[in-house]
Design an enzyme around this catalytic site. Structure first.
Site: not given
Ligand code: PGA
Length: 259
Positions: A13-15, A99, A101, A171, A177, A217, A238-239
């Site tokens: 997930n590149w956001k 998600h 967010e 999640e 993050g 994470s 994500g990250g």
């Molecule tokens: P993260 O994000 O790996 O940076 O914690 C995961 C996500 O939000 O899908």
């Protein structure tokens, strides 16, 4: 050795990161490193503006394309929105929905996530439906209620025949993050209860087929122990998906557990 009925899925997930040139470059490197292996399913989810450039890089490889959101209507006066059909047209196979967010910053409710899930399934996209509790909810003993409400809300009207298409991502919001990861045991406990809920909703046969990803994470250092849990069928990253070496190293861990 993992459950062969559910091929592990590693989704990036590149956001809101990387422009289309940067996205194409990262996709190209990922394809060159893990684009031909067949043991594990891999998907990358760039921004809308990078979808086409990334699509051109992953074509003819074993890397699938996903989007990070979509609207539930197929077309019309919805300024700024994108439909499932438009994503299919760019050869996207997956779409991340609900998600945390999107729930937190864009007001997405379980009812909206449900409409999007049904629209994605109708358009032959594979929805990755995200659920998870905040730290406050966990600490006040609401974990199970939150998971059940979000899952039932998102999946209203989904049928057992959709099991192969449907992906759930657990999640925990406090782990996204932040560098804090759920322990493998804690994550497995929630995943097992999600599978039990899925059994109640869609029957045992369907529930056994549905992949439940862990997100929050996940990184090369913790991927193998998380992915080795019985009910963890992949990761939503994500990250660590923004650097080819960390993303492909997580894919390598998944391959190791699958072969
Ligand atoms: P993260 O994000 O790996 O940076 O914690 C995961 C996500 O939000 O899908």
């Amino acid at each position: 050795m993992k459950n062969k009925a559910r091929k592990l899925l590693i989704a990036g997930n590149w956001k809101m990161n990387l422009n289309s040139a940067e996205g194409a470059e990262l996709a190209e490197t990922i394809v060159s490193q893990v684009g031909t292996q067949m043991e594990v399913a891999v998907c990358i989810c760039p921004t809308f503006t990078s979808l086409e450039a990334v699509a051109q890089k992953v074509v003819n490889s074993n890397i699938a394309l996903g989007a990070q959101n979509m609207h539930f209507e197929s077309s019309g006066a919805y300024t700024g929105e994108i439909s499932a059909e438009m994503l299919r047209h760019l050869f996207a196979n997956f779409v991340i929905l609900g998600h945390s967010e999107r729930r937190e910053y864009f007001g997405e409710t379980d009812a909206i996530v449900n409409k999007k899930t049904l629209a994605a399934l109708a358009a032959s996209l594979k929805p990755i439906v995200c659920i998870g509790e905040t730290l406050e909810e966990r600490e006040s003993g609401q974990l199970n209620t939150v998971i059940e409400t979000q899952l039932k809300g998102a999946l209203a009207g989904v049928e057992p025949k959709h099991a192969d298409q449907l992906v759930i991502a657990y999640e925990p919001v406090w782990a996204i993050g932040t560098g804090k990861t759920a322990t493998p045991d804690d994550a497995e406990a929630v995943h097992a209860s999600i599978r039990k809920l899925l059994t109640g909703l869609l029957g045992g046969e369907a529930a056994e087929k549905i992949r439940i990803l862990y997100g929050g994470s996940m990184k090369p250092e913790n991927a193998e122990t998380l992915l080795s849990q019985e009910n963890i069928d992949g990761g939503l990253i994500g990250g660590a998906s923004l650097k080819a070496h960390s993303f492909t190293s997580i894919v390598e861990s998944a391959i190791k557990l699958s072969s």
